[in-house]
Design a protein around this motif. Structure first.
Motif, PDB file in Angstrom:
ATOM      1  N   ARG A  92     -66.645 -23.499 -30.325  1.00  0.00           N
ATOM      2  CA  ARG A  92     -66.109 -22.427 -29.480  1.00  0.00           C
ATOM      3  C   ARG A  92     -67.234 -21.819 -28.622  1.00  0.00           C
ATOM      4  O   ARG A  92     -67.228 -21.783 -27.402  1.00  0.00           O
ATOM      5  N   PHE A  96     -69.653 -20.931 -23.675  1.00  0.00           N
ATOM      6  CA  PHE A  96     -70.525 -20.065 -23.606  1.00  0.00           C
ATOM      7  C   PHE A  96     -71.861 -20.908 -22.970  1.00  0.00           C
ATOM      8  O   PHE A  96     -73.182 -20.400 -23.021  1.00  0.00           O
ATOM      9  N   ARG A 351     -50.868  -7.842 -25.780  1.00  0.00           N
ATOM     10  CA  ARG A 351     -51.900  -8.315 -25.774  1.00  0.00           C
ATOM     11  C   ARG A 351     -52.733  -7.891 -24.678  1.00  0.00           C
ATOM     12  O   ARG A 351     -52.359  -7.565 -23.727  1.00  0.00           O
TER      13      ARG A 351
ATOM     14  N   LYS B 109     -69.297 -15.519 -21.172  1.00  0.00           N
ATOM     15  CA  LYS B 109     -68.117 -16.462 -20.862  1.00  0.00           C
ATOM     16  C   LYS B 109     -68.511 -17.393 -19.567  1.00  0.00           C
ATOM     17  O   LYS B 109     -68.735 -16.712 -18.646  1.00  0.00           O
ATOM     18  N   SER B 111     -66.551 -18.855 -17.409  1.00  0.00           N
ATOM     19  CA  SER B 111     -65.991 -18.596 -16.130  1.00  0.00           C
ATOM     20  C   SER B 111     -65.946 -17.358 -15.459  1.00  0.00           C
ATOM     21  O   SER B 111     -65.938 -17.040 -14.396  1.00  0.00           O
ATOM     22  N   THR B 156     -68.200 -15.036 -28.179  1.00  0.00           N
ATOM     23  CA  THR B 156     -66.902 -15.544 -27.605  1.00  0.00           C
ATOM     24  C   THR B 156     -65.767 -14.692 -27.991  1.00  0.00           C
ATOM     25  O   THR B 156     -65.953 -13.901 -29.104  1.00  0.00           O
ATOM     26  N   LEU B 157     -64.946 -14.168 -27.202  1.00  0.00           N
ATOM     27  CA  LEU B 157     -63.648 -13.498 -27.576  1.00  0.00           C
ATOM     28  C   LEU B 157     -62.470 -14.299 -27.058  1.00  0.00           C
ATOM     29  O   LEU B 157     -61.465 -13.782 -26.904  1.00  0.00           O
ATOM     30  N   GLY B 158     -62.655 -15.568 -27.482  1.00  0.00           N
ATOM     31  CA  GLY B 158     -61.476 -16.518 -26.875  1.00  0.00           C
ATOM     32  C   GLY B 158     -61.441 -16.871 -25.589  1.00  0.00           C
ATOM     33  O   GLY B 158     -62.228 -16.181 -24.770  1.00  0.00           O
ATOM     34  N   SER B 159     -60.655 -17.543 -25.164  1.00  0.00           N
ATOM     35  CA  SER B 159     -60.465 -17.960 -23.668  1.00  0.00           C
ATOM     36  C   SER B 159     -59.389 -17.282 -23.146  1.00  0.00           C
ATOM     37  O   SER B 159     -58.385 -16.770 -23.670  1.00  0.00           O
ATOM     38  N   LEU B 160     -59.393 -17.764 -21.766  1.00  0.00           N
ATOM     39  CA  LEU B 160     -58.395 -17.113 -21.103  1.00  0.00           C
ATOM     40  C   LEU B 160     -56.797 -17.551 -21.479  1.00  0.00           C
ATOM     41  O   LEU B 160     -55.862 -17.310 -21.268  1.00  0.00           O
ATOM     42  N   GLY B 161     -57.074 -18.792 -22.216  1.00  0.00           N
ATOM     43  CA  GLY B 161     -55.830 -19.743 -22.581  1.00  0.00           C
ATOM     44  C   GLY B 161     -55.186 -18.602 -23.632  1.00  0.00           C
ATOM     45  O   GLY B 161     -53.908 -18.784 -23.825  1.00  0.00           O
ATOM     46  N   ASP B 162     -55.852 -17.945 -24.253  1.00  0.00           N
ATOM     47  CA  ASP B 162     -55.471 -16.933 -25.472  1.00  0.00           C
ATOM     48  C   ASP B 162     -54.189 -15.896 -24.705  1.00  0.00           C
ATOM     49  O   ASP B 162     -53.439 -15.375 -25.397  1.00  0.00           O
ATOM     50  N   MET B 163     -54.518 -15.614 -23.335  1.00  0.00           N
ATOM     51  CA  MET B 163     -53.800 -14.603 -22.596  1.00  0.00           C
ATOM     52  C   MET B 163     -52.205 -15.222 -22.693  1.00  0.00           C
ATOM     53  O   MET B 163     -51.495 -14.399 -22.375  1.00  0.00           O
ATOM     54  N   HIS B 164     -52.249 -16.644 -22.467  1.00  0.00           N
ATOM     55  CA  HIS B 164     -51.128 -17.156 -22.118  1.00  0.00           C
ATOM     56  C   HIS B 164     -50.527 -17.757 -23.508  1.00  0.00           C
ATOM     57  O   HIS B 164     -50.928 -18.570 -23.931  1.00  0.00           O
TER      58      HIS B 164
END
Lengths: 598, 166
Positions: A92, A96, A351, B109, B111, B156-164
């Motif tokens: 992951r 970054f 969320r 991140k 992005s 990391t807090l995860g990606s934008l993809g997590d939002m979807h």
């Protein structure tokens, strides 16, 4: 059940049903076909050889959490009826900029085996992998006629030429997902081809790919793809999409348009968004453009404000109009005041993501920054929350306790304490963390990134002790001594994936801790008391456990992040250890030293 | 917890030492080297065989943790020094240095980093003239460790993809 013991004859029959030999094959097939949960499937496949075989023949979906854990050939041979495959590659940290480009995670070995034996495969999802044009060519030749879903998630290595091939050959495509991929832009024809050849397209996402987009192609897409309900594009000015929105009347989800000129109200006055739109994000949207959202704010379910220029007050005004939000993503400019509005208004929120804004003075946004005040408000007000990810400027034990008390549905919790504020109200967070973990019993993913003094060894042991069913953790700047790590590890029964960063532990303690976690199959570490050779890591050497070491870089590779956002490789040592059935990988880069197998 | 009881016991000891030291100081100072904390039970060198010794050395008895230590011929200065040691031990320990804690700043991140860079490059008219003027915040204290010049590091807090939702 009656009170009498069953007669011997009936008992024998009951037993034979239990061992499966009395049950017809077809019945077992039918029963197992209804078992979808991967953990149930895993358990069923271990019951006996017969069940293992039937599971293998009926398994519809497999997720490979790490591409080097298993051999593609063996996996795909085991599951010949597979309809859907997901494979994840790079760590992951690649998001970054901490993983070199040549690190690995190539799609080629996987794609190579997707041809003939797999009659049913119609969905492929690759995340953080290197996919070349040749790979997509091979995929299309093998499965193009059946492919319904292609998701390349943060992948790199291919061009729009391959997309043209996909567009022309995969007439059954319902989902094409390319978000955050690095794609070489050789022209816009791919989108035109897609629009012309794929009438059943439902979801198209090339968000954050920075590909050039021609509005006319989008209009063609809207005309031809009547089922299109979700579209996320690369940058295109909103005013160029007026025609598109008029045609795409079924659209429910949209993102990727940008406001390229602030304050030009006439330019955007004619934009009329589709009536069913309930998921939206608008890049560079400012105070003067916010009103675009007002007509449908009441039906909005998903809102992405991460790439806007809204102030704290703007957030307050806008979110107050969105009572039906399920998903909200913002930067920390929202402030505690904005979170208060979220708590009062968004009672169905599931969320919440609060990203980190700009810290530089001058770029600093008024009232920006989120603290225990906002977090507590949200915990109390939004009881349906399932996922919270937040960069906070301040935090208290009380706020974490509140989350544990009120957010009973939480399965994903991640918090980062920013490093700008010198004094934090209430450290260490030992008790708050304990109460959060005890209260949120459904937690599966957990990240806690603090600063020295943020969590003591005792607090770290609490995390282990109350880890429950957590499968993934990211821990940063936690604990004080090796003892803390060892006591943490002693408690983690179900932890499968662990990422550690910026910690004070020795190599020896790391190795010993990994040995203590029975479910651990993947660990990534950067920033610890590393040696030059990683020697002590060998303490955790054992069969089917690969250990890869990236030595600390001796050269001064520590140049700052480039201005255009291109990340650079960090110079600190890294450790990656993982369960693998295939031994040492053959494609590791120069920077990586495989310690075991050597 | 063991640490807690030790802390409170140490505090009580320090208070007792404080009281004792007041008595000892009244007798006047004569320097006497102490070889180690928890000095040897017999110091005798300056002690006369009978009666109060000329330099004021007296017997010092310490009760602690169920044990008794008797120091003969402890001069007032020696006693004062012992008490100082004890008082110092009772105070909160100096924060242990984060043992070689690797200093890695939080990373961004990619992005979001890109968005923030783009924003800097544009004329940010919306922010220049917001409905509410920016408060005059005290300049943020310069980071004690010069993290900004370090290579961008990571969280990391995860990606934008997590939002979807999947």
């Amino acid at each position: 059940m009656g009170g009498e013991a069953p007669e011997p004859g009936r008992l024998t029959r009951a037993l034979s049903i239990l061992d499966g030999s009395g049950v017809p094959e077809e019945a077992l097939h039918l029963v197992l076909a209804h078992v979808d949960d991967p953990r149930d499937r895993e358990a069923a496949s271990l019951a006996c050889r017969r069940w293992h075989r039937i599971d293998a023949l009926t398994r519809k979906h497999v997720t490979v959490p790490f591409c080097y854990a298993v051999s593609p050939a063996r996996l795909l041979a085991r599951f010949p009826s597979l309809e859907s495959l997901a494979v994840k590659g790079k760590p992951r940290a690649a998001m970054f900029g901490l993983i070199p480009d040549d690190w690995g995670a190539y799609a080629q070995p996987w794609v190579a085996h997707l041809a003939a034996p797999l009659e049913c495969l119609k969905a492929l999802h690759l995340r953080r992998m290197v996919v070349t044009d040749d790979d997509l060519d091979a995929l299309v030749r093998a499965r193009g006629h059946m492919l319904q879903e292609l998701k390349l998630d943060k992948c790199s290595g291919f061009s729009t030429d391959a997309l043209r091939l996909v567009a022309r050959s995969c007439r059954s495509l319902r989902t094409l997902f390319l978000e955050e991929c690095t794609i070489t832009d050789n022209g816009t024809e791919w989108l035109h081809d897609l629009a012309a050849n794929n009438p059943v397209l439902v979801t198209l996402n090339f968000y954050l790919t920075y590909l050039t987009v021609v509005p006319a192609d989008l209009e063609l897409l809207a005309r031809n793809c009547k089922s299109l309900i979700s579209l996320k594009i690369s940058d295109c000015d909103l005013s160029d999409l007026i025609g598109f929105f008029q045609i795409a009347t079924s659209l429910e989800e949209f993102a990727g348009a940008e406001i390229s000129e602030q304050g030009e109200l006439r330019k955007y006055a004619d934009v009329k968004l589709p009536s069913k739109l309930c998921s939206f994000g608008l890049t560079f949207m400012g105070t003067n453009e916010m009103h675009i959202i007002f007509p449908f704010s009441a039906v909005l379910k998903k809102l992405d404000l991460q790439y806007t220029f809204l102030t704290t007050e703007d957030h307050c005004q806008l979110i107050a109009k969105c009572p039906n939000l399920l998903v909200l993503a913002v930067r920390n400019v929202i402030g505690d005041r904005g979170l208060g509005i979220v708590a009062d208004t968004c009672k169905k929120l599931q969320r919440l993501r609060i990203e980190r804004g700009d810290d530089e003075p001058g770029m600093q946004e008024e009232e920006g920054g989120v603290s225990q005040v906002g977090l507590t408000a949200v915990a109390v007000g939004c009881r349906e929350l399932e996922s919270i990810a937040a960069y906070v400027s301040d935090i208290t034990n009380g706020a974490l306790e509140s989350i544990g008390t009120f957010c009973k549905n939480l399965y994903d919790f991640r918090i980062v304490l920013l490093d700008k504020q010198e004094r934090i109200t209430d450290l260490p967070l030992d008790n708050g963390v304990r109460e959060l973990l005890r209260g949120c019993t459904k937690l599966r993913r957990f990240a806690l990134y603090l600063r020295p003094g943020g969590l003591s060894d005792v607090g770290l042991s609490y995390i282990g002790q109350h880890s429950g069913t957590i499968q993934y953790m990211l821990l940063g700047n936690l604990g004080e001594t090796d003892g803390g790590l060892i006591s943490f590890a002693a408690g983690c029964r179900n932890l499968r994936k662990l990422e550690l960063r910026s910690c004070c532990f020795s190599e020896r303690a790391l190795a010993l801790a990994m040995l203590q976690m029975p479910s651990l199959r993947y660990v990534w570490v950067q920033g610890y008391r590393a040696s030059q050779t990683g020697g002590d890591l060998m303490l955790m050497a054992r069969p089917f456990w690969n250990i890869e070491f990236t030595p600390p870089s001796t050269e001064n590779a520590g140049r700052p992040m480039e201005e255009d956002g291109q990340p650079c490789i960090d110079r600190h040592a890294q450790v990656l250890a993982y369960c693998s059935l295939i031994g040492k990988r053959s494609d590791y880069p120069q920077s990586v030293v495989p310690l075991h197998p050597a | 917890m063991a640490t807690a009881t030790t802390d409170s016991a140490a505090r009580r000891f320090a208070v007792a030492c404080g009281v004792l030291s007041r008595f000892v100081k009244a007798a006047g100072p004569v320097p006497m080297p102490m070889s180690a904390y928890g000095a040897a039970p017999r110091v005798g060198a300056l002690q006369g065989p009978d009666g109060p010794p000329a330099d004021g050395a007296q017997q010092l008895t310490i009760f602690y943790g169920g044990r008794v230590v008797v120091l003969d011929g402890c001069t007032p200065a020696g006693a004062a020094e012992l008490i100082r040691y004890a008082a110092a031990a009772a105070s909160p320990p100096v924060a242990a240095p984060a043992t070689a804690l690797v200093d890695i700043p939080i990373a961004r991140k990619a992005s979001l980093q890109r968005f923030l860079s783009k924003r800097k490059g544009r004329s940010i008219t919306a922010l220049d003239d917001p409905p509410y003027s920016r408060p005059q915040e005290a300049a943020p204290p310069p980071p004690a460790k010069k993290r900004k010049t370090e290579a961008s590091s990571w969280l990391t807090l995860g990606s934008l993809g997590d939002m979807h939702a999947q």
